[in-house]
Design a protein around this motif. Structure first.
Motif, PDB file in Angstrom:
ATOM      1  N   ILE A  25       0.841  -1.208   0.000  1.00  0.00           N
ATOM      2  CA  ILE A  25       0.000   0.000   0.000  1.00  0.00           C
ATOM      3  C   ILE A  25       0.868   1.247   0.000  1.00  0.00           C
ATOM      4  CG2 ILE A  25      -1.761   1.285   1.271  1.00  0.00           C
ATOM      5  CD1 ILE A  25      -2.611  -1.444   2.505  1.00  0.00           C
ATOM      6  N   VAL A  26       1.901   1.255   0.829  1.00  0.00           N
ATOM      7  CA  VAL A  26       2.795   2.410   0.925  1.00  0.00           C
ATOM      8  C   VAL A  26       3.498   2.657  -0.406  1.00  0.00           C
ATOM      9  CG1 VAL A  26       4.918   3.256   2.008  1.00  0.00           C
ATOM     10  CG2 VAL A  26       3.124   2.222   3.416  1.00  0.00           C
ATOM     11  N   ALA A  27       3.983   1.594  -1.031  1.00  0.00           N
ATOM     12  CA  ALA A  27       4.676   1.747  -2.318  1.00  0.00           C
ATOM     13  C   ALA A  27       3.720   2.269  -3.389  1.00  0.00           C
ATOM     14  CB  ALA A  27       5.273   0.408  -2.750  1.00  0.00           C
ATOM     15  N   ASP A  28       2.484   1.769  -3.402  1.00  0.00           N
ATOM     16  CA  ASP A  28       1.507   2.231  -4.393  1.00  0.00           C
ATOM     17  C   ASP A  28       1.181   3.706  -4.185  1.00  0.00           C
ATOM     18  OD1 ASP A  28       1.413  -0.274  -5.494  1.00  0.00           O
ATOM     19  OD2 ASP A  28      -0.495  -0.854  -4.573  1.00  0.00           O
ATOM     20  N   PHE A  29       1.042   4.122  -2.919  1.00  0.00           N
ATOM     21  CA  PHE A  29       0.739   5.532  -2.645  1.00  0.00           C
ATOM     22  C   PHE A  29       1.911   6.415  -3.049  1.00  0.00           C
ATOM     23  CE2 PHE A  29       0.943   9.302   0.033  1.00  0.00           C
ATOM     24  CZ  PHE A  29      -0.331   9.828  -0.110  1.00  0.00           C
ATOM     25  N   LEU A  30       3.127   6.023  -2.672  1.00  0.00           N
ATOM     26  CA  LEU A  30       4.304   6.816  -3.016  1.00  0.00           C
ATOM     27  C   LEU A  30       4.412   6.997  -4.524  1.00  0.00           C
ATOM     28  CD1 LEU A  30       7.843   6.556  -1.494  1.00  0.00           C
ATOM     29  CD2 LEU A  30       7.564   6.535  -3.948  1.00  0.00           C
ATOM     30  N   ARG A  31       4.234   5.914  -5.253  1.00  0.00           N
ATOM     31  CA  ARG A  31       4.353   5.960  -6.713  1.00  0.00           C
ATOM     32  C   ARG A  31       3.281   6.882  -7.311  1.00  0.00           C
ATOM     33  NH1 ARG A  31       5.481   1.027  -7.103  1.00  0.00           N
ATOM     34  NH2 ARG A  31       3.328   0.311  -7.025  1.00  0.00           N
ATOM     35  N   ALA A  32       2.041   6.753  -6.861  1.00  0.00           N
ATOM     36  CA  ALA A  32       0.948   7.551  -7.414  1.00  0.00           C
ATOM     37  C   ALA A  32       1.087   9.023  -7.037  1.00  0.00           C
ATOM     38  CB  ALA A  32      -0.390   6.997  -6.916  1.00  0.00           C
ATOM     39  N   PHE A  33       1.474   9.300  -5.800  1.00  0.00           N
ATOM     40  CA  PHE A  33       1.569  10.688  -5.346  1.00  0.00           C
ATOM     41  C   PHE A  33       2.712  11.402  -6.050  1.00  0.00           C
ATOM     42  CE2 PHE A  33       2.037  14.258  -2.475  1.00  0.00           C
ATOM     43  CZ  PHE A  33       0.744  14.488  -2.024  1.00  0.00           C
TER      44      PHE A  33
ATOM     45  N   LEU B   9      -6.757   4.136  -4.098  1.00  0.00           N
ATOM     46  CA  LEU B   9      -6.217   3.500  -2.900  1.00  0.00           C
ATOM     47  C   LEU B   9      -7.030   3.821  -1.652  1.00  0.00           C
ATOM     48  CD1 LEU B   9      -2.436   4.298  -3.503  1.00  0.00           C
ATOM     49  CD2 LEU B   9      -3.510   2.047  -3.697  1.00  0.00           C
ATOM     50  N   LEU B  10      -8.002   4.737  -1.754  1.00  0.00           N
ATOM     51  CA  LEU B  10      -8.726   5.227  -0.586  1.00  0.00           C
ATOM     52  C   LEU B  10      -9.982   4.420  -0.301  1.00  0.00           C
ATOM     53  CD1 LEU B  10      -8.590   9.076  -1.327  1.00  0.00           C
ATOM     54  CD2 LEU B  10      -6.925   7.687  -0.071  1.00  0.00           C
ATOM     55  N   THR B  11     -10.368   4.389   0.975  1.00  0.00           N
ATOM     56  CA  THR B  11     -11.681   3.858   1.334  1.00  0.00           C
ATOM     57  C   THR B  11     -12.746   4.858   0.890  1.00  0.00           C
ATOM     58  OG1 THR B  11     -11.611   4.915   3.514  1.00  0.00           O
ATOM     59  CG2 THR B  11     -10.751   2.664   3.362  1.00  0.00           C
ATOM     60  N   ASP B  12     -13.978   4.412   0.790  1.00  0.00           N
ATOM     61  CA  ASP B  12     -15.057   5.300   0.339  1.00  0.00           C
ATOM     62  C   ASP B  12     -15.270   6.479   1.273  1.00  0.00           C
ATOM     63  OD1 ASP B  12     -15.460   3.647  -1.823  1.00  0.00           O
ATOM     64  OD2 ASP B  12     -17.123   2.536  -0.902  1.00  0.00           O
ATOM     65  N   ASP B  13     -14.987   6.276   2.564  1.00  0.00           N
ATOM     66  CA  ASP B  13     -15.198   7.346   3.549  1.00  0.00           C
ATOM     67  C   ASP B  13     -13.878   7.975   3.988  1.00  0.00           C
ATOM     68  OD1 ASP B  13     -14.233   5.142   4.879  1.00  0.00           O
ATOM     69  OD2 ASP B  13     -15.600   5.291   6.573  1.00  0.00           O
ATOM     70  N   ALA B  14     -12.870   7.918   3.127  1.00  0.00           N
ATOM     71  CA  ALA B  14     -11.543   8.443   3.480  1.00  0.00           C
ATOM     72  C   ALA B  14     -11.610   9.919   3.861  1.00  0.00           C
ATOM     73  CB  ALA B  14     -10.581   8.248   2.315  1.00  0.00           C
ATOM     74  N   ARG B  15     -10.656  10.318   4.708  1.00  0.00           N
ATOM     75  CA  ARG B  15     -10.585  11.702   5.169  1.00  0.00           C
ATOM     76  C   ARG B  15      -9.215  12.279   4.861  1.00  0.00           C
ATOM     77  NH1 ARG B  15     -13.724  12.055  10.959  1.00  0.00           N
ATOM     78  NH2 ARG B  15     -15.462  10.680  10.447  1.00  0.00           N
ATOM     79  N   LEU B  16      -9.189  13.539   4.494  1.00  0.00           N
ATOM     80  CA  LEU B  16      -7.938  14.263   4.283  1.00  0.00           C
ATOM     81  C   LEU B  16      -7.977  15.505   5.157  1.00  0.00           C
ATOM     82  CD1 LEU B  16      -6.076  14.940   0.964  1.00  0.00           C
ATOM     83  CD2 LEU B  16      -6.458  16.815   2.572  1.00  0.00           C
TER      84      LEU B  16
END
Length: 349
Positions: A224-232, A243-250
């Motif tokens: 998950i961490v590698a996928d986020f790093l690559r996408a970001f 990569l986010l849940t439907d109810d993700a928060r930022l």
């Protein structure tokens, strides 16, 4: 983790003014006391300041330690009351970016807190220095949960005294009678405050039905961490959102703004964080038992990458439930990260 009775020789030497003996007595508890102050205050720097105040007060008052409780309990009494005094006095330092001015207008948040968030990330490297992480027998929370951002953010919403009671009882596992002595109150008052604190905390914490996070440094977490790093780093909004849940928060402490749900988070990423022309490099680290990154922004005019805060991920199952971006660049020092990097750094990772 009930505390070791102090050595009579060390205690006698400390009372005679031997600084080395005093350090020998308190050193085993230094880091756990700092984490305790952090839980109550939400700030790493404030926690360190209050730890130093606690140790100074203990040094000056060592003659008053009557050995009716363990040295650990005595130190927690001093630390807890110092923290409560600081909160009552309003002696909190304003974060560096309390008056943060974004480069572009921020979208309207889906949720807005009444006050700025005082919470800061706590480096896992410091947690690793605690000699014994096992809570007391009456604790209700595992150590990993009790340092998570979700738990600490909910904790900061409690009145200070309820916050202290809940940490002492449910996180550290002190008995009600011990907490009453720490706070100079009655067991009935402790029980009443704890009941109110538990109810408020249950309302503030995210839904308990969510699948738990993968274990630290497990293959699932690393993926998950590698996928986020690559996408970001690629600025790929769709890949990040996938990569986010439907109810993700930022959220972006200390700003009292929160963006909830994939559509709202997508809009924020596309118009602010990952808008065209803005690219980042992420340096992996860990905070609060969770994956984290030092964030750096590329400067197209120079080979320098400039610090752009700390990002912490809250994982749930195979997805990311929350992205918390701390805007204060001074936090990077606590993670051993510099304010600037040279372009090409990421190629050597």
């Amino acid at each position: 983790m009930r505390g070791i009775p102090p050595s009579g020789d060390l205690l006698a030497l400390a009372r005679s003014g031997d600084g080395e003996a005093f350090r020998g007595l308190v050193e085993p508890y230094r880091r756990e006391l700092q984490v305790h102050c952090y839980r109550i205050l939400g700030s790493v720097q404030d926690a360190e300041d209050l730890l130093q105040e606690t140790l100074l007060a203990a040094w000056r008052g060592i003659d008053g330690y009557e050995e009716r409780a363990s040295l650990r309990t005595w130190l927690y009494r001093i630390a807890t009351n110092r923290c409560l005094n600081a909160l009552r006095a309003g002696a909190r330092r304003p974060p560096e970016h309390a008056d943060y001015r974004p480069e572009v207008p921020l979208p309207e948040p889906s949720h807005r807190r009444a006050e700025p968030s005082w919470l800061e990330p706590y480096p896992d490297a410091l947690l690793d220095e605690i000699a014994d992480l096992a809570p007391g027998p009456e604790a209700r929370y595992e150590t990993r949960e009790s340092v998570s951002l979700a738990f600490l953010a909910a904790l900061q919403e409690l009145p200070p005294r309820q916050r202290a009671v809940l940490v002492l009882r449910d996180v550290l596992g002190f008995r009600a009678a011990e907490v009453a002595r720490v706070l100079d109150t009655t067991e009935n008052a402790v029980t009443s405050a704890l009941k109110r604190a538990r109810g408020a905390l249950a309302r503030e914490l995210p839904g308990s039905g969510r699948e738990g996070a993968p274990l630290p440094d497990s293959p699932r977490e690393r993926r998950i961490v590698a996928d986020f790093l690559r996408a970001f780093e690629a600025g790929d909004v769709d890949a990040v959102v996938a990569l986010l849940t439907d109810d993700a928060r930022l959220s972006m402490p200390p700003l009292p703004l929160e963006y909830r749900g994939t559509d709202t988070v997508r809009h924020f990423l596309a118009t602010v964080a990952l808008r065209p022309g803005r690219r980042h490099v992420l340096v992996p680290t860990r905070a609060n038992g969770q994956p984290a990154f030092g964030a750096y922004q590329r400067d197209p005019r120079t080979p320098i990458l400039h610090a752009h805060g700390v990002i912490v991920l809250t994982l749930a199952g195979d997805r990311i439930a929350a992205v918390t971006r701390f805007l204060d660049n001074s936090l990077l020092a606590a993670f051993g990260l510099p304010r600037t990097l040279r372009a090409g750094f990421e190629e050597g990772r």
